[in-house]
Scaffold this motif. Structure first.
Motif, PDB file in Angstrom:
ATOM      1  N   LEU A 113       0.953  -0.867   0.126  1.00 28.68           N
ATOM      2  CA  LEU A 113       0.355  -0.133   0.316  1.00 28.68           C
ATOM      3  C   LEU A 113       1.014   0.631  -0.266  1.00 28.68           C
ATOM      4  CD1 LEU A 113      -2.488  -0.786   2.228  1.00 28.68           C
ATOM      5  CD2 LEU A 113      -2.247  -1.859  -0.001  1.00 28.68           C
ATOM      6  N   LYS A 114       0.424   2.668  -0.970  1.00 31.96           N
ATOM      7  CA  LYS A 114       1.231   3.916  -0.811  1.00 31.96           C
ATOM      8  C   LYS A 114       0.608   4.317   0.214  1.00 31.96           C
ATOM      9  CE  LYS A 114       2.692   1.597  -4.552  1.00 31.96           C
ATOM     10  NZ  LYS A 114       3.758   0.887  -4.603  1.00 31.96           N
ATOM     11  N   LEU A 115       0.699   4.669   1.317  1.00 33.83           N
ATOM     12  CA  LEU A 115      -0.319   5.331   2.111  1.00 33.83           C
ATOM     13  C   LEU A 115       0.661   6.922   2.981  1.00 33.83           C
ATOM     14  CD1 LEU A 115      -1.006   3.153   4.732  1.00 33.83           C
ATOM     15  CD2 LEU A 115      -2.392   3.254   3.123  1.00 33.83           C
ATOM     16  N   ASN A 116       2.020   6.158   3.241  1.00 36.42           N
ATOM     17  CA  ASN A 116       3.125   7.853   3.224  1.00 36.42           C
ATOM     18  C   ASN A 116       2.896   8.635   1.566  1.00 36.42           C
ATOM     19  OD1 ASN A 116       4.126   7.492   4.875  1.00 36.42           O
ATOM     20  ND2 ASN A 116       6.166   6.223   4.391  1.00 36.42           N
ATOM     21  N   GLU A 117       2.762   8.222   0.173  1.00 34.06           N
ATOM     22  CA  GLU A 117       2.300   8.893  -0.485  1.00 34.06           C
ATOM     23  C   GLU A 117       0.596   9.849  -0.332  1.00 34.06           C
ATOM     24  OE1 GLU A 117       3.775   7.276  -4.791  1.00 34.06           O
ATOM     25  OE2 GLU A 117       4.665   6.033  -3.620  1.00 34.06           O
ATOM     26  N   GLN A 118       0.039   8.683  -0.106  1.00 32.94           N
ATOM     27  CA  GLN A 118      -1.449   8.782   0.212  1.00 32.94           C
ATOM     28  C   GLN A 118      -1.987  10.239   1.428  1.00 32.94           C
ATOM     29  OE1 GLN A 118      -4.899   6.085   0.083  1.00 32.94           O
ATOM     30  NE2 GLN A 118      -4.476   6.760   2.049  1.00 32.94           N
ATOM     31  N   ARG A 119      -0.974  10.151   2.011  1.00 30.67           N
ATOM     32  CA  ARG A 119      -0.506  11.205   3.318  1.00 30.67           C
ATOM     33  C   ARG A 119      -0.146  12.356   2.553  1.00 30.67           C
ATOM     34  NH1 ARG A 119      -0.205   7.176   6.614  1.00 30.67           N
ATOM     35  NH2 ARG A 119       2.213   7.179   6.286  1.00 30.67           N
ATOM     36  N   GLU A 120       0.852  12.344   1.696  1.00 32.85           N
ATOM     37  CA  GLU A 120       1.171  13.850   0.927  1.00 32.85           C
ATOM     38  C   GLU A 120       0.273  14.220   0.149  1.00 32.85           C
ATOM     39  OE1 GLU A 120       4.778  12.229  -1.415  1.00 32.85           O
ATOM     40  OE2 GLU A 120       6.316  11.629   0.827  1.00 32.85           O
ATOM     41  N   ALA A 121      -0.708  12.947  -0.719  1.00 36.01           N
ATOM     42  CA  ALA A 121      -1.420  13.963  -1.804  1.00 36.01           C
ATOM     43  C   ALA A 121      -2.047  14.216  -0.904  1.00 36.01           C
ATOM     44  CB  ALA A 121      -2.526  12.704  -2.236  1.00 36.01           C
ATOM     45  N   ARG A 122      -2.876  14.254   0.246  1.00 37.48           N
ATOM     46  CA  ARG A 122      -3.923  14.830   1.512  1.00 37.48           C
ATOM     47  C   ARG A 122      -3.432  15.841   2.089  1.00 37.48           C
ATOM     48  NH1 ARG A 122      -5.906  10.186   4.906  1.00 37.48           N
ATOM     49  NH2 ARG A 122      -7.390   8.572   3.957  1.00 37.48           N
ATOM     50  N   GLY A 123      -2.472  16.156   1.773  1.00 35.46           N
ATOM     51  CA  GLY A 123      -1.995  17.626   2.511  1.00 35.46           C
ATOM     52  C   GLY A 123      -1.575  18.197   1.758  1.00 35.46           C
ATOM     53  N   VAL A 124      -1.341  18.392  -0.049  1.00 34.18           N
ATOM     54  CA  VAL A 124      -0.593  19.477  -1.023  1.00 34.18           C
ATOM     55  C   VAL A 124      -2.075  20.797  -0.738  1.00 34.18           C
ATOM     56  CG1 VAL A 124      -0.673  17.156  -2.246  1.00 34.18           C
ATOM     57  CG2 VAL A 124      -2.462  18.669  -2.798  1.00 34.18           C
ATOM     58  N   ASP A 125      -1.410  21.733  -1.454  1.00 38.55           N
ATOM     59  CA  ASP A 125      -2.474  23.223  -0.848  1.00 38.55           C
ATOM     60  C   ASP A 125      -3.264  23.908  -2.569  1.00 38.55           C
ATOM     61  OD1 ASP A 125       0.065  23.793  -2.521  1.00 38.55           O
ATOM     62  OD2 ASP A 125       1.133  25.523  -0.592  1.00 38.55           O
ATOM     63  N   ASP A 126      -2.497  22.080  -3.107  1.00 31.32           N
ATOM     64  CA  ASP A 126      -3.568  22.733  -4.430  1.00 31.32           C
ATOM     65  C   ASP A 126      -2.869  21.587  -5.383  1.00 31.32           C
ATOM     66  OD1 ASP A 126      -3.941  23.943  -7.035  1.00 31.32           O
ATOM     67  OD2 ASP A 126      -2.443  25.147  -7.026  1.00 31.32           O
ATOM     68  N   ASP A 127      -4.852  20.922  -6.056  1.00 29.04           N
ATOM     69  CA  ASP A 127      -4.698  20.374  -6.500  1.00 29.04           C
ATOM     70  C   ASP A 127      -4.072  20.162  -7.702  1.00 29.04           C
ATOM     71  OD1 ASP A 127      -7.598  17.701  -5.550  1.00 29.04           O
ATOM     72  OD2 ASP A 127      -7.166  19.917  -4.723  1.00 29.04           O
ATOM     73  N   GLU A 128      -4.206  21.140  -8.175  1.00 26.96           N
ATOM     74  CA  GLU A 128      -3.628  20.832  -9.238  1.00 26.96           C
ATOM     75  C   GLU A 128      -1.825  19.668  -9.378  1.00 26.96           C
ATOM     76  OE1 GLU A 128      -4.130  21.929 -12.708  1.00 26.96           O
ATOM     77  OE2 GLU A 128      -5.660  21.907 -11.954  1.00 26.96           O
ATOM     78  N   LYS A 129      -1.329  20.472  -8.350  1.00 25.04           N
ATOM     79  CA  LYS A 129       0.001  19.119  -8.349  1.00 25.04           C
ATOM     80  C   LYS A 129       0.008  18.285  -8.526  1.00 25.04           C
ATOM     81  CE  LYS A 129       1.699  23.214  -5.227  1.00 25.04           C
ATOM     82  NZ  LYS A 129       2.449  23.347  -3.710  1.00 25.04           N
ATOM     83  N   LEU A 130      -1.762  17.598  -7.956  1.00 22.86           N
ATOM     84  CA  LEU A 130      -2.124  16.262  -8.321  1.00 22.86           C
ATOM     85  C   LEU A 130      -2.087  16.206  -9.813  1.00 22.86           C
ATOM     86  CD1 LEU A 130      -3.725  15.901  -5.328  1.00 22.86           C
ATOM     87  CD2 LEU A 130      -1.973  15.066  -5.486  1.00 22.86           C
ATOM     88  N   GLN A 149      -0.345  15.628 -12.486  1.00 22.38           N
ATOM     89  CA  GLN A 149       0.758  14.875 -13.280  1.00 22.38           C
ATOM     90  C   GLN A 149       1.502  14.035 -12.854  1.00 22.38           C
ATOM     91  OE1 GLN A 149       0.953  15.695 -16.151  1.00 22.38           O
ATOM     92  NE2 GLN A 149      -0.132  17.590 -15.930  1.00 22.38           N
ATOM     93  N   GLY A 150       1.052  13.523 -11.271  1.00 24.48           N
ATOM     94  CA  GLY A 150       1.350  12.227 -10.575  1.00 24.48           C
ATOM     95  C   GLY A 150       0.713  11.313 -10.719  1.00 24.48           C
ATOM     96  N   LYS A 151       1.194  10.171  -9.522  1.00 25.52           N
ATOM     97  CA  LYS A 151      -0.275   9.560  -9.108  1.00 25.52           C
ATOM     98  C   LYS A 151      -0.891   9.072  -8.613  1.00 25.52           C
ATOM     99  CE  LYS A 151       4.530   6.259  -7.985  1.00 25.52           C
ATOM    100  NZ  LYS A 151       5.019   5.700  -7.387  1.00 25.52           N
ATOM    101  N   PHE A 152      -0.887  10.227  -7.627  1.00 28.01           N
ATOM    102  CA  PHE A 152      -2.364  10.362  -6.868  1.00 28.01           C
ATOM    103  C   PHE A 152      -3.335  11.078  -8.179  1.00 28.01           C
ATOM    104  CE2 PHE A 152      -0.267   7.730  -4.449  1.00 28.01           C
ATOM    105  CZ  PHE A 152      -1.376   7.125  -3.672  1.00 28.01           C
ATOM    106  N   MET A 153      -4.895  10.537  -7.883  1.00 26.31           N
ATOM    107  CA  MET A 153      -6.034  11.369  -7.878  1.00 26.31           C
ATOM    108  C   MET A 153      -5.879  12.814  -7.916  1.00 26.31           C
ATOM    109  SD  MET A 153      -8.257   8.093  -8.921  1.00 26.31           S
ATOM    110  CE  MET A 153      -9.840   9.600  -9.151  1.00 26.31           C
ATOM    111  N   ARG A 154      -6.700  13.847  -8.224  1.00 30.22           N
ATOM    112  CA  ARG A 154      -6.995  15.195  -7.687  1.00 30.22           C
ATOM    113  C   ARG A 154      -8.222  14.418  -6.213  1.00 30.22           C
ATOM    114  NH1 ARG A 154      -9.217  19.516 -11.446  1.00 30.22           N
ATOM    115  NH2 ARG A 154      -9.967  17.763 -12.490  1.00 30.22           N
ATOM    116  N   ARG A 155      -8.082  15.110  -5.391  1.00 33.19           N
ATOM    117  CA  ARG A 155      -8.879  15.252  -4.136  1.00 33.19           C
ATOM    118  C   ARG A 155     -10.693  14.936  -4.723  1.00 33.19           C
ATOM    119  NH1 ARG A 155      -5.079  18.549  -0.104  1.00 33.19           N
ATOM    120  NH2 ARG A 155      -6.514  19.942  -1.564  1.00 33.19           N
ATOM    121  N   PRO A 156     -11.206  14.356  -3.185  1.00 35.98           N
ATOM    122  CA  PRO A 156     -12.990  15.035  -3.462  1.00 35.98           C
ATOM    123  C   PRO A 156     -13.327  15.741  -2.296  1.00 35.98           C
ATOM    124  CG  PRO A 156     -12.040  13.093  -2.140  1.00 35.98           C
ATOM    125  CD  PRO A 156     -10.804  13.769  -2.582  1.00 35.98           C
ATOM    126  N   GLY A 157     -14.321  16.045  -2.312  1.00 42.47           N
ATOM    127  CA  GLY A 157     -14.434  16.976  -1.975  1.00 42.47           C
ATOM    128  C   GLY A 157     -14.437  16.434   0.005  1.00 42.47           C
TER     129      GLY A 157
END
Length: 603
Positions: free
Chosen positions: A564-581, A583-591
């Protein structure tokens, strides 16, 4: 967040509601660049030609219908025509981004145009400085014939709190108007929702992208065994760029009849509830009498927190999709598998799989041999096998085993469907299934008693990271998933484990994909090999099947391994701008990751 109860004037005729979908081009050049989505809904400098174009589209709506139109900027100067037409029809469309920076949906009904401001903002909305709304309209009414329905604006459909609210209000029809290229994700949402909310879902998108669809809570048309819908309850869809106008009947009367029959007869009623038109999906307990309880929300006292050390960085997980004993063995032994004929051979097979798993682990690179989790299906092994094989396996390998076990005791009053969580140091907790499905506690001639659990379980390590577990039919209840993820927590669980013994493995697989994005978490499903669908799903852009890290097919016995990619998931959860996601592995975040609406939050 405030829910506004508004009068519904949407009424079926002889039980039928005619839906008219108008998916047309937005006349905006969107192909080849996501940046063009950012400002495409602004209503600045709208030309006369655009106004005329949308006016002609309004002319394609028909008296008495519910018409849902894709977005076009020409809506800007057609508001009065929209209102006039709504005196004898209902029209839904996106209203664009106005001068006050509101992203609007218009619901025109009975001569009134209701504005609903977008509640959950996508990254494009944030770029365009859109202001989030704070009101959701739910259309109901004193007239019992009026449809109970709601409209969501694109990214609103990603917000788990809004879906939980619609379930509580027994929505019959959900309309989603979108301007979005995540069409397959929204289809997965819809298939999960028609099962859990037992309602109709309509999605309408622009023609440049396609992806409009209509979803119904039925498995097939008619009673023929080979008349299954190809994609669960999807009766209409558009793939890829296409302009189309389509009319479809929505059988509101049959939905209401089925809800009433399930509520009255439930598990005691005939399969299909006597429907001559459709084979319905079995609904959640919200709509189902379950032999020992009337229809209604499952009774849950709360979420129990268990402190347990576990690897929440990149845990190695084994999903054991193995063959169970036969249904006849379960019924004959009254779900006490140690008494079932042939149990010795069954236990020997499972033991051999565990031995082979240990061989696999020893063949992994040094330093990467620790198995963090092993997951086995629902009501899978005898309790005696846990003591003789599972607990020693967990101790030898430093593994947390999540395992469905057989019923305890000897009396019918002892019956319960349980899942053990066993750590390297022994039993951490036993979770009792909260709901009761059509497959629980079946007797030779009648249904047996079954004790129900009254608590959800969340397992939290020293870092505050949590995983949860659900047993099969519990997963059909969005309110349980929502509460387990959200109650007294700022963020959802890192991982949800679901143990199942379910013939509808493909439906649960779709629910896993939907939930992995709505709650932005990993979901691990373990079913028996007879039904398949087991896998590990995450809010990631994966190669091959979407959001899938591991998948085991139908009638395939295997123990699959993945990290499981939990460290990467937490990093994605914590971004300040969904646009940063983007081009990466993780999808943009939900509401959910825009914060909990105060009125709808479950904490």
């Amino acid at each position: 967040m405030q829910v506004i109860e508004s009068e519904s004037h949407l009424k079926p005729v002889n039980g039928m509601l005619t839906l008219r979908i108008i998916q047309k081009h937005s006349d905006t050049d969107l192909l080849g660049s996501r940046d063009k989505f950012r400002t495409a809904q602004r209503l600045e400098n709208v030309s006369d030609a655009e106004v005329t174009e949308f006016s002609e589209r309004l002319d394609q709506t028909r008296q008495g219908d519910l018409a849902v139109l894709s977005f076009h900027r020409g809506i800007a100067h057609n508001r009065e025509k929209l209102r006039q037409l709504s005196e004898d029809r209902t029209i839904v469309t996106l209203g664009g981004v106005d001068a006050q920076h509101r992203n609007l949906a218009f619901i025109a009904m009975d001569g009134v145009v209701t504005e609903q401001e977008k509640l959950s903002l996508a990254s494009e909305d944030q770029f365009d400085a859109v202001v989030a709304g704070d009101k959701m309209h739910f259309f109901n009414g004193a007239d019992i014939d009026a449809v109970r329905w709601a409209v969501l604006n694109c990214h609103d459909y990603t917000h788990a709190d809004l879906i939980a609210e619609l379930l509580e209000r027994r929505v019959e029809l959900l309309v989603v108007v979108t301007y979005n290229n995540a069409t397959q994700l929204y289809w997965d949402y819809a298939i999960a929702d028609i099962h859990r909310l037992f309602c109709y879902v309509v999605i309408v998108n622009i023609a440049e992208v396609g992806g409009s669809g209509v979803f119904v809570p039925f498995r097939r048309v008619g009673t023929g065994d080979n008349a299954f819908f190809r994609a669960a309850g999807q009766i209409f869809s558009t793939r890829g760029p296409a302009e189309t106008v389509a009319s479809l009947p929505l059988d509101i009367g049959e939905l209401r009849r089925l809800r009433a029959e399930y509520r009255l007869k439930g598990l005691s009623g005939p399969k299909g509830m006597g429907s001559e038109r459709y084979a319905p999906m079995a609904p959640s307990e919200h709509f189902m009498d379950t032999f020992d309880r009337p229809a209604g929300a499952p009774a849950v006292e709360g979420v129990r927190q268990i402190n347990l050390a576990w690897n929440s960085d990149d845990p190695l997980v084994a999903v054991g999709q193995l063959a169970s004993m036969s249904v006849e063995s379960y019924v004959a032994s009254r779900y006490r598998l140690s008494q079932a004929a042939g149990v010795e051979l069954f236990e020997a097979r499972v033991a051999a799989h565990l031995e082979h798993l240990e061989v696999q682990l020893n063949l992994r690179p040094e330093g990467d041999r620790r198995l963090d989790f092993l997951v086995l299906p629902e009501v899978f092994v005898p309790r005696s096998f846990v003591a003789s094989h599972i607990e020693p396996f967990a101790a030898r390998n430093g593994t947390i085993v999540i395992c469905g076990i057989d019923y305890p005791g000897i009396e019918e009053a002892d019956n319960r469907n349980s899942c053990m969580v066993i750590g390297p140091n022994g039993l951490a907790a036993t979770y009792d299934k909260i709901t009761r499905s059509q497959y629980d506690a079946m007797g030779a001639t009648d249904r047996m008693q079954m004790h129900r659990g009254d608590s959800l379980y969340r397992f939290v390590n020293a870092a505050g990271h949590a995983f949860g577990i659900l047993i099969c039919y519990d997963f059909s209840h969005f309110d349980l998933v929502h509460r387990l993820n959200g109650e007294s927590r700022d963020h959802p669980l890192e991982v949800l484990f679901v143990v199942a013994h379910n013939p509808f493995g493909s439906l649960y697989r779709t629910c896993c994909i939907a939930d992995s994005h709505r709650f932005y978490q990993h979901v691990v499903l373990c079913n028996v090999s007879q039904y398949g669908g087991s896998g590990v799903f995450a809010p990631m852009r994966s190669g091959g099947a979407r959001q899938t890290l591991l998948e085991i097919g139908l009638n395939t016995e295997a123990i699959g391994l993945t990290k499981l990619k939990l460290n990467e998931q937490r990093e994605a959860r914590g971004v300040d701008d969904d646009e940063k996601l983007q081009q990466g592995k993780f999808m943009r975040r939900p509401g959910t990751f825009q914060g909990k609406p105060a009125h709808l939050g479950c904490g």
